[in-house]
Write an enzyme that holds these catalytic residues in place. Structure first.
Site, PDB file in Angstrom:
ATOM      1  N   HIS A 184      -9.287  -4.137  11.314  1.00  0.00           N
ATOM      2  CA  HIS A 184     -10.439  -4.411   9.789  1.00  0.00           C
ATOM      3  C   HIS A 184     -11.720  -4.093  10.155  1.00  0.00           C
ATOM      4  O   HIS A 184     -12.864  -3.897   9.269  1.00  0.00           O
ATOM      5  CB  HIS A 184     -11.030  -5.945   9.673  1.00  0.00           C
ATOM      6  CG  HIS A 184      -9.637  -6.538   8.491  1.00  0.00           C
ATOM      7  ND1 HIS A 184      -8.349  -7.047   8.904  1.00  0.00           N
ATOM      8  CD2 HIS A 184      -8.930  -6.921   7.445  1.00  0.00           C
ATOM      9  CE1 HIS A 184      -7.327  -7.431   8.361  1.00  0.00           C
ATOM     10  NE2 HIS A 184      -7.924  -7.198   7.181  1.00  0.00           N
ATOM     11  N   GLU A 201       1.044  -1.376   0.183  1.00  0.00           N
ATOM     12  CA  GLU A 201       0.217  -0.282  -0.306  1.00  0.00           C
ATOM     13  C   GLU A 201       1.067   0.846  -0.489  1.00  0.00           C
ATOM     14  O   GLU A 201       0.769   1.965  -0.671  1.00  0.00           O
ATOM     15  CB  GLU A 201      -0.769  -0.071   0.921  1.00  0.00           C
ATOM     16  CG  GLU A 201      -2.067  -0.597   1.542  1.00  0.00           C
ATOM     17  CD  GLU A 201      -1.705  -2.228   1.105  1.00  0.00           C
ATOM     18  OE1 GLU A 201      -0.628  -2.919   1.800  1.00  0.00           O
ATOM     19  OE2 GLU A 201      -2.424  -3.211   0.955  1.00  0.00           O
TER      20      GLU A 201
END
Lengths: 337, 459
Positions: free
Chosen positions: B262, B193
Site C-alpha cells: 500500500h 478496478e
C-alpha cells in the site's frame, strides 16, 4: 438450451438473402485477398482472418439500427466491413498506408471509425469487454436508446475482466449485448482444454444476465437471436449474452499452422456448414436467384476487393510527420458523442 | 489471363522457406480456399491456400526446394480453357503488387548542442493576480471543490470509484458530491478496478468525461492495462479519431504504516507513457487548479494525490474559475546557490531543507514541477544556469526515477553550467517496511536533502 435450429421456413425476402450473401462474400473475398497480400509481404505483423465466421457479424448487423455501437478484438476485419466501413480504408490500414482508417498507425488489430460507430479493434484479449460496457454506460447516461454489440471470443471468455464487466453491466442495466464468438479454439487450445463449461452463455446466469446459444453458421438464426437481444437491451432490461457457435477455417493468425485440429474437421465444416453456401443454396432452391445472378454478385465483390487491394498498394506510406501526431488531443479537439 | 502464384510469407519474419510438397499437379482445377502446397517456415509447416480460381498451368518450383525466397513465382495459374505456353509465362500478370515505396530516410536527429544553450524561455507569471483574496483550504477540500465546479459546468463529467458516493469517499475527498449531483453522476463501484477502469475508458470513448477514483494508486495496478493500452494509446491508434478525455485520480505513494503493498509512488511509471498527462500537486491551490485543468483536458490524465497531504491547509485564491496550466512549474523560493527540484509530497522535504539551509547561509531555489508530463524542464534549466547545482527530491525508488530523468536532461542541455554532479534524493531501494523506524528510513528525509545540497555546494 441447445443452439436453435430453425425448422420452419425462414421468413425472409429474396432481397434480404441476397444482401446477406453479398455481405458475407465481401468478407470472405476480402480476407482471402488480405491473406494473399500478407503472403506477398505487403501486410506485416499479426493478421487474424475471419473466414468461416462471416454469418456472425452479418446476422447481427442486420439486427442493429443506425447509431448502435460495436467493439471487438483483433479479429476485426469482418466487423468493419459488416458495419459499412470502406474496404479501401480497411485494406490500406492493413498495408500500413496513409489511406488507412488510422493513417497506417494502427494496423490490422487497431482500427476505428467514429462515423460508423466502430470502436475498435483491440489487441489485448478481453479488454474490449469492459470498454464495450463503458460505451453502453455512456449511452444509458445520455438516454439515447442505443445499444452496443461487444464481441469477444471463447478464449477471451476466460479473462477475469469479462466477469467484472458482466457484474457491473447487470448491476447498472447497461444496454450491451455480449456476443461470444465461440470458434472453438483459443489460439491453439480447444474449448474442451481451456473452458470448464461447454456452454459459455450460461455463465451470465451467475449475474442474472439472460443468454442463449446460436447457430453461428446460419445467418438467419444469428439475425433472429440478434433481434431478441436488441429488443431486450433497448427496452431497458440490461445486458444480454449471445454465444454464437462458429468456426474459423484459417489458423489463429497468418503464422499459425493450425496443427491442433485435423484437416478433416475443417473440411467437414466447410462442406456441410459453410454460412455462404447455406445462403447460396437457399437463394437457388427458393428460386430467388439464378446462377447468373450470383455470378454477377461474385464479380461485383471481386471488383470491390481488387479495387481495395490496388488502393492499399498505391496509397502512400504515411509521412514521417505522422510519427508525432495524434499523441495528444488539443484543447479544441472536443469529443462529441 | 495467366497469373503467377508467388511464394508466400507465412509469418511476420519469414523471408524464405522450403516448398515441402505440392498438393496439386499441372492441369488441376483449383478453387479459392483449396490447399495448394505445404510450405515449411522456420517455425512450422503451413498449408498454402489458393486465393483465385483457375487451372494449374505450370509448376515452376518443384517440391523439396529449399530456400525459396518470398514472392518468387512458384506456379502459373491459368483461366479455365486457357493453355500454358512459355510466352504467357514470360510476362504473366503478377496477381500481387508493387512493394511499398521506400520512405525517404528519416533525418538523423542532431544531438542538442551541450555547450552554452541560450537561457530557455519560461513562463514565470504568478498563478493568480496580486491582491486576490485567498482562503485557507485543505488539499482534500480543494480537490472536492474542483470536481464540484467542473461537474456544475459540464454534465458529461461524472465520478466513479469505490466508496465515492454513499460512504462520501474512503478519504472523504468526494464528501457532499452525491448530495449535490445524485447517484447518476457519483457512482459507487464494486471492488473491481480492472473492470471499472475499462468501463470508464469506454464511456470516455463514448463521449463522457469520467473521473475515476482509485482508493489508492496501488490498486490501479490491477487496471493499468486499461490506463495504458486502452486510454493512453487509442488516440494514436485511431489516427486521431477518438481518445479518452478522463481523469484517473487517487492517493499515491506512502501513507503511514501500511506496508509494502500500500506504499508505492507511481510517478516515474506513468510519467513514461506517451498519451498520458501526469499531475502531482503539493499545495491545495495547485490541487484545485490542476484538477480543473485535468477534467477539461481532452486526454487521459493521471492525477497523483497524497493521503498525508489531504489534511494540510494552504492559501487558495477566491476566484470563480481558478485553473493552473499543465507544464508550468512553480518556484516556491528564489535562491542563488543550489536548485532543489521536487513535486508532490517531496516538496515538504525540499522546503524544510531550504529553510534550514538558509540558516546556514546557503540560498536554495526550490522548484515544484507540479506536472511531470508535460514537464517544465525550461524552468529547471534556467535555474541551474543560475545556481550551477541541482538536487532532486522524491519518495519513489531510485532506479528509473523522476530525478534520474531530470538529471539526464540537465546533463544533456546544460552540462557546461553544472559545477557538481546532480544528486537525486529518492526513497530507498526496498519494499516499504511496516516497522515505524524502518519506514522512516525507507523514505527520503530532510536531512538527506540537506546533506545532498552540502555535497553539491562543497560545504
Amino acid at each position: 438450451m441447445a443452439a436453435r435450429k430453425s425448422t420452419k421456413k425462414p421468413n425472409v425476402s429474396a432481397d434480404e438473402l441476397k444482401t446477406y450473401y453479398r455481405e458475407m462474400l465481401l468478407i470472405r473475398r476480402f480476407e482471402e485477398k488480405a491473406g494473399q497480400l500478407y503472403g506477398m509481404g505487403l501486410i506485416g505483423g499479426f493478421c487474424h482472418l475471419y473466414i468461416g465466421q462471416e454469418a456472425v457479424v452479418v446476422g447481427l448487423e442486420a439486427a442493429a439500427e443506425e447509431g448502435d455501437k460495436r467493439i471487438t478484438s483483433y479479429r476485426d476485419h469482418g466487423h468493419m466491413l459488416a458495419c459499412g466501413m470502406d474496404p479501401d480504408g480497411v485494406m490500406a490500414e492493413l498495408t500500413g498506408r496513409a489511406g488507412g482508417y488510422s493513417k497506417g498507425k494502427g494496423g490490422s488489430m487497431h482500427m476505428f471509425s467514429k462515423e460508423k460507430h466502430f470502436y475498435g479493434g483491440h489487441g489485448i484479449v478481453g479488454a474490449q469487454v469492459p470498454l464495450g460496457a463503458g460505451l453502453a454506460f455512456a449511452d444509458k447516461y445520455k438516454g439515447n436508446g442505443r445499444v452496443t454489440f461487444t464481441y469477444f471470443g471463447d478464449g477471451a471468455a476466460n479473462q477475469g475482466q469479462v466477469y467484472e464487466a458482466f457484474n457491473m453491466a447487470a448491476l447498472w442495466d447497461l444496454p450491451v449485448i455480449f456476443v461470444i464468438e465461440n470458434n472453438q479454439y483459443a489460439m491453439g487450445t480447444s474449448q474442451a482444454r481451456s473452458t470448464s463449461t461447454p456452454d459459455i452463455y450460461t455463465r451470465g446466469a451467475a449475474f442474472g444476465i439472460p443468454g442463449e446459444a446460436v447457430d453461428g453458421m446460419n445467418v438467419l438464426s444469428v439475425k433472429e437471436a440478434g433481434e431478441r437481444a436488441v429488443a431486450h437491451c433497448r427496452s431497458g432490461k440490461g445486458p444480454y449474452i449471445l454465444e454464437v457457435k462458429t468456426y474459423r477455417y484459417r489458423g489463429h493468425s497468418m503464422s499459425d499452422p493450425a496443427k491442433y485440429r485435423t484437416r478433416e474437421e475443417v473440411q467437414k465444416m466447410r462442406s456441410e456448414r459453410d454460412p455462404i453456401e447455406q445462403v447460396r443454396e437457399m437463394l437457388l432452391t427458393g428460386k430467388h436467384a439464378t446462377e447468373d445472378d450470383l455470378k454477377a454478385i461474385d464479380k461485383e465483390i471481386k471488383d470491390i476487393v481488387n479495387k481495395s487491394a490496388e488502393f492499399s498498394k498505391e496509397s502512400p506510406e504515411p509521412s514521417l510527420d505522422e510519427l508525432w501526431t495524434d499523441i495528444y488531443a488539443d484543447a479544441t479537439q472536443q469529443q462529441s458523442a | 489471363m495467366a497469373s503467377e502464384i508467388l511464394m508466400p510469407a507465412l509469418s511476420p519474419t519469414m523471408e524464405e522457406g522450403t516448398l515441402a510438397k505440392w498438393l496439386v499437379k499441372e492441369g488441376d482445377t483449383v478453387n479459392s480456399g483449396d490447399i495448394l502446397a505445404e510450405i515449411e517456415t522456420d517455425k512450422a509447416t503451413m498449408e498454402f491456400e489458393a486465393v483465385d480460381e483457375g487451372v494449374i498451368g505450370k509448376i515452376l518450383i518443384p517440391e523439396g526446394s529449399e530456400g525459396v525466397k518470398v514472392n518468387t513465382a512458384i506456379a502459373v495459374l491459368l483461366d479455365e480453357g486457357e493453355s500454358y505456353d512459355a510466352d504467357t509465362a514470360s510476362a504473366p500478370a503478377a496477381s500481387g503488387g508493387a512493394a511499398p515505396v521506400e520512405a525517404p530516410a528519416a533525418p538523423t536527429p542532431v544531438p542538442a548542442a551541450a555547450a552554452a544553450p541560450a537561457a530557455p524561455e519560461v513562463d514565470d507569471s504568478p498563478d493568480w493576480p496580486e491582491g486576490t483574496p485567498t482562503v485557507q483550504t485543505t488539499v482534500r477540500e480543494a480537490l472536492r471543490d474542483a470536481m464540484a465546479e467542473e461537474m456544475r459546468s459540464d454534465e458529461n463529467v461524472f465520478l466513479m470509484g469505490e466508496e465515492v458516493a454513499e460512504y462520501q469517499g474512503a478519504y472523504k475527498v468526494s464528501q457532499g458530491l452525491l448530495d449535490e449531483f445524485g447517484p447518476k453522476r457519483v457512482i459507487d463501484t464494486p471492488i473491481t478496478e480492472h473492470g471499472f477502469a475499462g468501463i470508464a475508458t469506454g464511456a470516455a470513448f463514448g463521449g463522457l468525461r469520467p473521473i475515476v477514483e482509485f482508493m489508492t494508486f496501488n490498486f490501479a495496478m490491477q487496471a493499468i492495462d486499461h490506463i495504458i493500452n486502452s486510454a493512453a494509446k487509442t488516440l494514436y491508434m485511431s489516427g486521431g479519431q477518438m481518445g479518452a478525455p478522463m481523469v484517473f485520480r487517487g492517493p499515491n505513494g506512502a501513507a503511514a504504516r501500511v506496508g509494502a503493498q500500500h506504499s508505492q509512488d507511481y510517478a516515474a511509471w506513468y510519467m513514461q507513457i506517451p498519451g498520458l498527462k501526469v499531475a502531482m500537486p503539493y499545495s491545495a491551490a495547485d490541487a484545485k487548479g490542476l484538477m480543473k485543468t485535468a477534467i477539461r483536458d481532452n486526454n487521459p490524465v493521471i492525477f497523483l494525490e497524497n493521503e498525508i497531504l489531504y489534511g494540510r491547509s494552504f492559501e487558495v485564491p477566491k476566484l470563480d474559475d481558478f485553473t493552473v496550466p499543465f507544464g508550468k512549474a512553480r518556484i516556491w523560493r528564489q535562491g542563488e546557490d543550489v536548485t532543489i527540484v521536487s513535486f508532490g509530497i517531496g516538496m515538504q522535504y525540499a522546503l524544510q531543507a531550504a529553510e534550514k539551509l538558509a540558516g546556514e547561509g546557503i540560498s536554495a531555489e526550490v522548484i515544484d514541477l507540479r506536472t511531470l508530463r508535460p514537464m517544465d524542464l525550461p524552468t529547471v534549466i534556467k535555474s541551474v544556469m543560475k545556481t550551477n547545482r541541482l538536487v532532486t527530491v522524491e519518495e519513489g525508488w531510485p532506479q528509473g526515477s523522476v530525478g534520474s530523468y531530470i538529471a539526464s536532461e540537465v546533463m544533456q542541455q546544460a552540462f557546461d553550467y553544472l559545477d557538481a554532479p546532480v544528486i537525486t534524493c529518492t526513497g530507498k531501494d526496498v519494499p516499504m517496511p511496516y516497522a515505524a523506524n524502518l519506514e522512516k528510513h525507507a523514505l527520503v528525509t530532510t536531512d538527506e536533502v540537506i546533506a545532498a545540497v552540502k555535497q553539491v555546494t562543497y560545504r
